[in-house]
Scaffold this motif. Structure first.
Motif, PDB file in Angstrom:
ATOM      1  N   VAL A 617      34.270  41.839  33.398  1.00  0.00           N
ATOM      2  CA  VAL A 617      35.336  41.862  34.402  1.00  0.00           C
ATOM      3  C   VAL A 617      35.051  40.837  35.488  1.00  0.00           C
ATOM      4  O   VAL A 617      35.965  40.154  35.971  1.00  0.00           O
ATOM      5  CB  VAL A 617      35.483  43.276  35.011  1.00  0.00           C
ATOM      6  CG1 VAL A 617      36.602  43.288  36.040  1.00  0.00           C
ATOM      7  CG2 VAL A 617      35.750  44.300  33.927  1.00  0.00           C
ATOM      8  N   LYS A 618      33.799  40.708  35.878  1.00  0.00           N
ATOM      9  CA  LYS A 618      33.444  39.698  36.880  1.00  0.00           C
ATOM     10  C   LYS A 618      33.832  38.307  36.393  1.00  0.00           C
ATOM     11  O   LYS A 618      34.376  37.497  37.148  1.00  0.00           O
ATOM     12  CB  LYS A 618      31.945  39.746  37.181  1.00  0.00           C
ATOM     13  CG  LYS A 618      31.489  40.991  37.908  1.00  0.00           C
ATOM     14  CD  LYS A 618      30.007  40.898  38.258  1.00  0.00           C
ATOM     15  CE  LYS A 618      29.530  42.106  39.026  1.00  0.00           C
ATOM     16  NZ  LYS A 618      28.098  41.999  39.404  1.00  0.00           N
ATOM     17  N   ASP A 619      33.558  38.022  35.129  1.00  0.00           N
ATOM     18  CA  ASP A 619      33.935  36.721  34.565  1.00  0.00           C
ATOM     19  C   ASP A 619      35.449  36.583  34.484  1.00  0.00           C
ATOM     20  O   ASP A 619      35.999  35.506  34.737  1.00  0.00           O
ATOM     21  CB  ASP A 619      33.316  36.569  33.174  1.00  0.00           C
ATOM     22  CG  ASP A 619      33.658  35.234  32.540  1.00  0.00           C
ATOM     23  OD1 ASP A 619      33.200  34.193  33.065  1.00  0.00           O
ATOM     24  OD2 ASP A 619      34.398  35.217  31.534  1.00  0.00           O
ATOM     25  N   HIS A 620      36.124  37.682  34.171  1.00  0.00           N
ATOM     26  CA  HIS A 620      37.583  37.668  34.038  1.00  0.00           C
ATOM     27  C   HIS A 620      38.271  37.268  35.341  1.00  0.00           C
ATOM     28  O   HIS A 620      39.378  36.710  35.314  1.00  0.00           O
ATOM     29  CB  HIS A 620      38.062  39.044  33.583  1.00  0.00           C
ATOM     30  CG  HIS A 620      39.543  39.214  33.565  1.00  0.00           C
ATOM     31  ND1 HIS A 620      40.368  38.499  32.725  1.00  0.00           N
ATOM     32  CD2 HIS A 620      40.365  40.009  34.305  1.00  0.00           C
ATOM     33  CE1 HIS A 620      41.624  38.848  32.926  1.00  0.00           C
ATOM     34  NE2 HIS A 620      41.656  39.759  33.891  1.00  0.00           N
ATOM     35  N   LEU A 621      37.644  37.520  36.484  1.00  0.00           N
ATOM     36  CA  LEU A 621      38.253  37.167  37.769  1.00  0.00           C
ATOM     37  C   LEU A 621      38.506  35.666  37.897  1.00  0.00           C
ATOM     38  O   LEU A 621      39.261  35.240  38.763  1.00  0.00           O
ATOM     39  CB  LEU A 621      37.370  37.635  38.928  1.00  0.00           C
ATOM     40  CG  LEU A 621      37.207  39.144  39.106  1.00  0.00           C
ATOM     41  CD1 LEU A 621      36.323  39.438  40.307  1.00  0.00           C
ATOM     42  CD2 LEU A 621      38.547  39.845  39.256  1.00  0.00           C
ATOM     43  N   TYR A 622      37.870  34.866  37.060  1.00  0.00           N
ATOM     44  CA  TYR A 622      38.056  33.412  37.086  1.00  0.00           C
ATOM     45  C   TYR A 622      39.050  32.942  36.022  1.00  0.00           C
ATOM     46  O   TYR A 622      39.215  31.737  35.830  1.00  0.00           O
ATOM     47  CB  TYR A 622      36.709  32.705  36.888  1.00  0.00           C
ATOM     48  CG  TYR A 622      35.747  32.931  38.020  1.00  0.00           C
ATOM     49  CD1 TYR A 622      35.673  32.036  39.089  1.00  0.00           C
ATOM     50  CD2 TYR A 622      34.920  34.042  38.050  1.00  0.00           C
ATOM     51  CE1 TYR A 622      34.801  32.243  40.139  1.00  0.00           C
ATOM     52  CE2 TYR A 622      34.047  34.263  39.102  1.00  0.00           C
ATOM     53  CZ  TYR A 622      33.991  33.363  40.136  1.00  0.00           C
ATOM     54  OH  TYR A 622      33.131  33.574  41.182  1.00  0.00           O
ATOM     55  N   HIS A 623      39.651  33.871  35.324  1.00  0.00           N
ATOM     56  CA  HIS A 623      40.591  33.535  34.251  1.00  0.00           C
ATOM     57  C   HIS A 623      41.885  34.328  34.465  1.00  0.00           C
ATOM     58  O   HIS A 623      41.974  35.182  35.333  1.00  0.00           O
ATOM     59  CB  HIS A 623      39.984  33.856  32.893  1.00  0.00           C
ATOM     60  CG  HIS A 623      38.723  33.090  32.608  1.00  0.00           C
ATOM     61  ND1 HIS A 623      37.487  33.516  33.045  1.00  0.00           N
ATOM     62  CD2 HIS A 623      38.518  31.916  31.978  1.00  0.00           C
ATOM     63  CE1 HIS A 623      36.569  32.645  32.683  1.00  0.00           C
ATOM     64  NE2 HIS A 623      37.157  31.667  32.030  1.00  0.00           N
ATOM     65  N   ASN A 624      42.882  34.020  33.666  1.00  0.00           N
ATOM     66  CA  ASN A 624      44.196  34.660  33.838  1.00  0.00           C
ATOM     67  C   ASN A 624      44.617  34.553  35.286  1.00  0.00           C
ATOM     68  O   ASN A 624      44.764  33.452  35.782  1.00  0.00           O
ATOM     69  CB  ASN A 624      44.149  36.086  33.304  1.00  0.00           C
ATOM     70  CG  ASN A 624      44.016  36.129  31.790  1.00  0.00           C
ATOM     71  OD1 ASN A 624      42.920  36.303  31.270  1.00  0.00           O
ATOM     72  ND2 ASN A 624      45.117  35.966  31.069  1.00  0.00           N
ATOM     73  N   CYS A 625      44.780  35.664  36.004  1.00  0.00           N
ATOM     74  CA  CYS A 625      45.145  35.574  37.420  1.00  0.00           C
ATOM     75  C   CYS A 625      43.860  35.551  38.249  1.00  0.00           C
ATOM     76  O   CYS A 625      43.117  36.542  38.288  1.00  0.00           O
ATOM     77  CB  CYS A 625      46.021  36.744  37.834  1.00  0.00           C
ATOM     78  SG  CYS A 625      46.649  36.594  39.519  1.00  0.00           S
ATOM     79  N   ILE A 626      43.616  34.427  38.902  1.00  0.00           N
ATOM     80  CA  ILE A 626      42.372  34.245  39.634  1.00  0.00           C
ATOM     81  C   ILE A 626      42.205  35.359  40.673  1.00  0.00           C
ATOM     82  O   ILE A 626      43.083  35.610  41.500  1.00  0.00           O
ATOM     83  CB  ILE A 626      42.350  32.868  40.332  1.00  0.00           C
ATOM     84  CG1 ILE A 626      42.452  31.736  39.302  1.00  0.00           C
ATOM     85  CG2 ILE A 626      41.099  32.709  41.181  1.00  0.00           C
ATOM     86  CD1 ILE A 626      41.324  31.666  38.327  1.00  0.00           C
ATOM     87  N   GLY A 627      41.079  36.063  40.596  1.00  0.00           N
ATOM     88  CA  GLY A 627      40.764  37.097  41.568  1.00  0.00           C
ATOM     89  C   GLY A 627      41.352  38.455  41.283  1.00  0.00           C
ATOM     90  O   GLY A 627      41.192  39.369  42.088  1.00  0.00           O
ATOM     91  N   SER A 628      42.008  38.637  40.124  1.00  0.00           N
ATOM     92  CA  SER A 628      42.604  39.934  39.807  1.00  0.00           C
ATOM     93  C   SER A 628      42.322  40.284  38.350  1.00  0.00           C
ATOM     94  O   SER A 628      41.636  39.547  37.637  1.00  0.00           O
ATOM     95  CB  SER A 628      44.109  39.935  40.100  1.00  0.00           C
ATOM     96  OG  SER A 628      44.604  41.255  40.183  1.00  0.00           O
TER      97      SER A 628
END
Length: 669
Positions: A617-628
């Protein structure tokens, strides 16, 4: 909090990296990190005309270029019909998100920063340009792209008819389709130049193409704004877009610093959100800022509510109650929490709270069996986080009567075939009614009927009865009714739902138990009040982890099941077939992490292991919608984010489990 991306040259790699801003009214802004739109629900100002609904695209974006002598540097980044691309992102050196947005472009001898912010509580977008010119004199050209359409639609040239007004500070437009509204573009510098072409035609939006529709949109471009930039100089330029009543007075003159004042105010607001949350680490702070995007005002009730997801959902009862703790309590937003609980109590009907709220005189929709039971959970959490005498008085006077009504309705029967059966378990749904969160229905086809006694409904039922036992004692009623009923529910639940062959719970109990391995059973472990012994709970968590956990969510169905769908993409029909039949859901991580820590000892070791489970999830914050955090993810690797690019219960539940189940142990030796 800043998110910096280093490799921005690739159109393909970055077109699905998106950003979003909101203004507390249901309005929003968004695009990709390279500046190209990729879906219909993108633009710099999509304004809600009746908070938080009636959302229309007014201000799509701006394109920029710099002319120095015979050299033209065009920053326009877009895709047009047939995947034809203009790749101005080759000049893009940095993208930052900190509650506002900043694109940094570099050309020989010049740096241009483009800041974007919305104004909280107003339908206003601010763009601030900072130009540092270390070379010859130049012309900086800005082209605003305007529109007027419902945010999930698209425009053709024939749709874009406006009355145009030149103003002292810029220009304004009134759409023929709505003569009561005006878009006002004001700028602190430059001159208006009529454009030969009034339209930006056939912009192609790749996410829509992926969903097997044409994905073409058009925008209105009546003017270029040309701004002189002297040699070896620095310059600030403010551009403001307001959506106002057509009869409103002229917007006041702006200065070069107007947009930057707005941006500074927003950054101060973000800092206050972070400070109020008390969260000290980057991950927690990012989630607190993300949580703010979903809390909005509802005009029809006059209270705060929760947008279920960006960019297209409004407020849903079930989603609100599940997201409630993370979005409001973990972030210290107790006033909004108070409003949300009060709103749902006021709309309780036949023991049900709304699945969707009323607008324009329409009645609420109540087609949900779990929202009312999640309401008990939200009330209990509210008291656990606040817990002073005034809060208990509020619950007793304003909320407790509705809780009693819900229990009575579920015991005696209410709408949508919701009733307590002879075994004290709750039956829900029949026919075409879809009343659990797995609620896809297309015409007469029901994807996941789950009619009978769903496992999470009955876990929530037991939890609600125990909460009523707690509250009745707190309020001096000393009624043994709830304690006696809870024991009867517990006994039946274990007898009916435990599947010894799989070491977990049946998903639905009816005439024939459904032994599909789904994530709903995790709530029989994670809720505050549960029924199973430790060995059963640990076995359930192990089965869910081994079969359903995929990093950013839990699969909605075991991949070995014959109906498993691995990818959520394509036409609506294809996506509906996959939505609850394999697609992984971000919000389910909350219950899973809570259950994981619980069955593994509720100690620092368990919390450390749970934190590792949240690393994706931490890595995901940089993908798709930044910060969400996205709504859903493909069931199969690489588990791409899908659906809403920012989802309230995904953010709320990850924040809640991080706050409650991990952070307390991080501070211990």
């Amino acid at each position: 909090m800043n998110f910096k991306l280093t490799d921005l040259n690739s159109f393909e790699d970055n077109i699905r990296r998106e950003w979003a801003l909101t203004n507390g009214l249901g309005s929003y802004a968004g695009s990709s990190v390279i500046g190209a739109h990729n879906r219909t629900h993108q633009g710099y100002l999509i304004a809600s005309l009746r908070s938080p609904v009636m959302r229309y695209l007014f201000f799509s974006k701006t394109n920029e270029k710099v002319t120095i002598g015979n050299n033209v540097y065009d920053f326009t980044t877009a895709q047009y019909k047939g995947r034809q691309r203009i790749c101005g992102q080759t000049y893009l050196k940095e993208f930052n998100y900190d509650g506002t947005v900043c694109y940094t472009y570099e050309i020989p001898g010049m740096t241009i920063k483009k800041h974007i912010s919305l104004v909280y509580g107003l339908n206003r977008c601010a763009i601030g340009y900072e130009i540092i010119n270390n070379t010859d004199s130049a012309t900086f050209t800005v082209t605003p792209l305007l529109n007027y359409r419902e945010h999930s639609g698209s425009s053709t040239i024939d749709d874009l008819k406006f009355t145009i007004f030149r103003e002292d500070t810029g220009f304004s437009l009134i759409p023929d389709a709505n003569p009561n509204i005006r878009t006002y573009i004001s700028v602190s510098d430059g001159i208006l130049k009529d454009r030969e072409s009034l339209y930006e035609a056939d912009m192609e939006l790749q996410t829509e193409v992926d969903n097997e529709v044409a994905g073409l949109d058009c925008h209105f471009t009546p003017f270029d704004i040309e701004i002189a930039v002297p040699a070896n100089s620095s310059k600030r330029i403010s551009l403001i877009c307001d959506v106002i009543p057509a009869s409103a007075g002229i917007v006041s003159r702006i200065t070069p610093d107007t947009a930057f004042d707005i941006i500074d105010a927003q950054l101060k607001r973000v800092s206050k959100i972070i400070a109020n949350s008390g969260l000290k680490d980057d991950f927690g702070q990012a989630l607190a800022v993300a949580a703010d995007q979903f809390i909005t005002q509802r005009e029809s009730t006059g209270y705060s509510t929760v947008l279920a997801g960006l960019p297209w959902f409004t407020d849903w009862g079930r989603d609100t109650m599940i997201a409630f703790t993370g979005l409001t309590l973990c972030t210290g937003r107790f006033n909004e929490a108070h409003d949300i609980l009060l709103t749902f109590a006021k709309y309780c009907h036949n023991g049900l709270i709304p699945n969707m709220f009323p607008d324009n005189g329409q009645k609420p929709l109540y087609n949900t069996a779990d929202a009312s039971l999640w309401y008990f959970y939200a009330v209990y959490k509210y008291l656990m986080y606040t817990g002073n005498s005034d809060d208990y008085d509020f619950i007793y006077k304003e909320i407790y009567p509705s809780l009693k009504e819900i229990i009575s309705a579920y015991k005696n029967g209410t709408d949508f075939s919701i009733y307590m059966d002879e075994d004290y378990l709750i039956h829900a749904g029949s026919g075409l009614d879809q009343v659990t969160w797995m609620d896809v229905r297309v015409g007469d086809w029901v994807a996941t009927p789950r009619h009978g006694k769903p496992v999470e409904i009955n876990a929530l039922w037991y939890n609600a009865i125990c909460i009523m036992d707690f509250l009745s004692a707190k309020f001096g009623e000393n009624d043994t009714e709830y304690k006696v009923l809870s024991e009867k529910v517990r006994s039946s639940f274990i007898a009916k739902f435990w599947n010894p062959n799989a070491g977990c719970l049946y998903d639905v109990v009816d005439e024939t138990p459904d032994d599909s391995i789904r994530p709903n059973q995790i709530y029989a472990v994670s809720l505050p009040f549960t029924m199973l012994d430790h060995d059963m709970e640990k076995s359930i968590v192990n089965v869910v982890k081994n079969k359903l956990y995929v990093g950013c969510g839990l699969r909605s169905l075991d991949p070995e099941h014959k109906d498993y769908h691995p990818i959520y993409i394509g036409s609506l029909s294809k996506r509906d077939h996959a939505y609850h039949q394999g697609t992984a859901w971000g919000f389910l991580l909350g219950g899973f992490i809570t259950a994981y820590v619980k069955v593994n000892g509720s100690d620092k070791k368990a919390a450390d292991e749970a934190l590792k489970l949240l690393e994706p999830v931490k890595d995901h914050l940089y993908h798709n919608c930044i910060g969400s955090i996205c709504e859903i993810f493909d069931g199969d690797s690489p588990h791409n984010g899908r659906g809403c690019y920012a989802q309230a219960w995904s953010v709320g539940e990850v924040l809640r489990c991080y706050f409650e189940d991990i952070l307390p142990f991080k501070t211990r030796a």
